[in-house]
Design a protein around this motif. Structure first.
Motif, PDB file in Angstrom:
ATOM      1  N   THR A   9      -3.184   0.271  -3.765  1.00 56.22           N
ATOM      2  CA  THR A   9      -2.804  -0.971  -3.107  1.00 56.22           C
ATOM      3  C   THR A   9      -2.715  -2.063  -4.154  1.00 56.22           C
ATOM      4  OG1 THR A   9      -3.626  -0.534  -0.875  1.00 56.22           O
ATOM      5  CG2 THR A   9      -3.574  -2.816  -1.578  1.00 56.22           C
ATOM      6  N   SER A  57      -1.131  -0.548   5.250  1.00 52.50           N
ATOM      7  CA  SER A  57      -1.817   0.732   5.063  1.00 52.50           C
ATOM      8  C   SER A  57      -0.785   1.844   5.034  1.00 52.50           C
ATOM      9  CB  SER A  57      -2.832   0.987   6.189  1.00 52.50           C
ATOM     10  OG  SER A  57      -2.173   1.070   7.442  1.00 52.50           O
ATOM     11  N   ARG A 103      -4.802  -4.485  -8.486  1.00 54.25           N
ATOM     12  CA  ARG A 103      -4.463  -3.168  -7.942  1.00 54.25           C
ATOM     13  C   ARG A 103      -5.677  -2.254  -7.982  1.00 54.25           C
ATOM     14  NH1 ARG A 103      -0.346  -1.428 -11.171  1.00 54.25           N
ATOM     15  NH2 ARG A 103       1.260  -2.020  -9.677  1.00 54.25           N
ATOM     16  N   THR A 111      -4.540   4.728   1.832  1.00 55.97           N
ATOM     17  CA  THR A 111      -4.785   3.446   1.187  1.00 55.97           C
ATOM     18  C   THR A 111      -4.546   2.317   2.172  1.00 55.97           C
ATOM     19  OG1 THR A 111      -4.124   2.015  -0.670  1.00 55.97           O
ATOM     20  CG2 THR A 111      -2.397   3.354   0.342  1.00 55.97           C
ATOM     21  N   HIS A 112      -5.231   1.200   1.984  1.00 53.19           N
ATOM     22  CA  HIS A 112      -4.998   0.021   2.806  1.00 53.19           C
ATOM     23  C   HIS A 112      -5.423  -1.217   2.034  1.00 53.19           C
ATOM     24  CE1 HIS A 112      -9.313  -0.424   3.764  1.00 53.19           C
ATOM     25  NE2 HIS A 112      -9.339   0.879   3.946  1.00 53.19           N
ATOM     26  N   GLY A 113      -4.902  -2.356   2.477  1.00 53.15           N
ATOM     27  CA  GLY A 113      -5.245  -3.595   1.795  1.00 53.15           C
ATOM     28  C   GLY A 113      -4.915  -4.811   2.630  1.00 53.15           C
ATOM     29  N   SER A 135       0.844  -1.201   0.000  1.00 54.57           N
ATOM     30  CA  SER A 135       0.000   0.000   0.000  1.00 54.57           C
ATOM     31  C   SER A 135       0.878   1.249   0.000  1.00 54.57           C
ATOM     32  CB  SER A 135      -0.914   0.011   1.231  1.00 54.57           C
ATOM     33  OG  SER A 135      -1.864  -1.025   1.173  1.00 54.57           O
ATOM     34  N   MET A 181      -8.417  -4.418  -1.486  1.00 51.90           N
ATOM     35  CA  MET A 181      -7.676  -3.207  -1.833  1.00 51.90           C
ATOM     36  C   MET A 181      -8.572  -1.980  -1.729  1.00 51.90           C
ATOM     37  SD  MET A 181      -6.445  -5.147  -5.220  1.00 51.90           S
ATOM     38  CE  MET A 181      -8.106  -5.828  -5.156  1.00 51.90           C
ATOM     39  N   CYS A 217       5.249   4.089   1.607  1.00 54.02           N
ATOM     40  CA  CYS A 217       4.828   2.732   1.263  1.00 54.02           C
ATOM     41  C   CYS A 217       5.048   1.784   2.430  1.00 54.02           C
ATOM     42  CB  CYS A 217       5.628   2.198   0.068  1.00 54.02           C
ATOM     43  SG  CYS A 217       5.309   3.022  -1.510  1.00 54.02           S
TER      44      CYS A 217
END
Length: 306
Positions: free
Chosen positions: A120, A78, A220, A92-94, A38, A103, A63
């Protein structure tokens, strides 16, 4: 003829549990593994293939990423990127494990900040071998058919000029294949973009029967500024946070005819079947506590009856 679906396993090499890195891509995994990466920041405006690392400007992104070779282990990552002037707010998170990834990416930024973005990337690779029941078919090229289910929402606000995107790419022996899926749109100039995706994605790859091959599925979710501009704001979301799951192998065909086969995998996972969430085993301390509770209940019952 109906395919026979049996499972044999290869012994796993020493597992790497939750190895962390700044950013990961398909090339960072070996013959088996899962990853989630992420990132948020300022990109170049390019769209790297799903599974490859994103195209960030040097020193202008944050990142976090994790990988594992342990089936059933769930990874999560995240990150965020903020900048006061010109304003950028990106997060962003995943999550990822063998057979299932999630994602999420969101951003809001002033267009004069450049190509602000968040994304992500998540996916997995495993080494499989398809053995035909008929020995005469060994060494022949067959078509392996499988599917994954993708579920989520793309949203671009009707201000500025933003993009929102989801993509899934199948890899075979460390190379991209023609099997992929991509959807994207732009929110701009008073026109919002909204797209709901809830569907099975069907893929086909050609493999040699009896020969091990590496099969990878990487996806993605990404959002960002679609173009530089004056002092207006863009905002978009790509929400596929609990969303891409393996649906199993639907068939193996040779010259268009279904064949019987057995499957082995380096991870030990039976990929002929759809992904199902594993139920975690109780921790030893929980089992000990339960045992003591049972003993105590029995002792109390004995005293009561005496």
């Amino acid at each position: 003829m109906q395919a026979t679906r049996l499972l044999a396993t290869f012994p796993l090499a020493a597992a790497v549990l939750g190895a962390q890195a700044a950013e990961l891509g398909q090339q960072d995994l070996g013959s088996t593994g899962a990853l989630v990466s992420s990132c948020a920041g300022i990109a170049t405006g390019a769209f790297p293939t799903e599974g490859n690392r994103f195209d960030w400007q040097i020193g202008k992104s944050n990142c976090s990423a994790f990988s594992t070779t342990t089936p059933g282990q769930v990874l999560s990552a995240s990150n965020s990127y903020t900048q006061a002037t010109p304003s950028i707010q990106a997060d962003t998170h995943g999550s990822a494990q063998y057979g299932s990834v999630g994602m999420y990416a969101h951003f809001r930024a002033n267009a004069s900040a450049g190509f602000a973005a968040s994304e992500t990337t998540a996916g997995w690779t495993d080494t499989l071998t398809l053995m035909p029941v008929n020995p005469a078919q060994l060494g022949q090229n067959a078509v392996l058919s499988f599917s994954v289910h993708l579920d989520g929402v793309l949203d671009g606000l009707p201000t500025g000029n933003s993009y929102t995107r989801i993509g899934t790419q199948v890899w075979l022996n460390n190379a991209t294949t023609a099997s992929n899926f991509r959807a994207q749109g732009q929110g701009q100039g008073g026109f919002p973009f909204h797209k709901v995706i809830d569907q099975d994605l069907n893929f086909n790859v050609t493999v040699k029967l009896g020969t091990p091959f590496e099969l990878g599925v990487f996806s993605r979710a990404s959002v960002g500024t679609a173009g530089a501009g004056p002092n207006w704001f863009s905002e978009a979301t790509s929400d596929f946070a609990s969303t891409l799951t393996w649906q199993g192998i639907s068939g193996v065909t040779l010259a268009g005819n279904a064949i019987a086969y057995t499957l082995s995998s380096q991870s030990g996972i039976d990929w002929t079947q759809a992904y199902t969430a594993s139920v975690p085993e109780p921790a030893p301390s929980v089992l000990l506590g339960l045992g003591l509770w049972v003993v105590g209940r029995r002792a109390k019952a004995v005293r009561t009856s005496a």
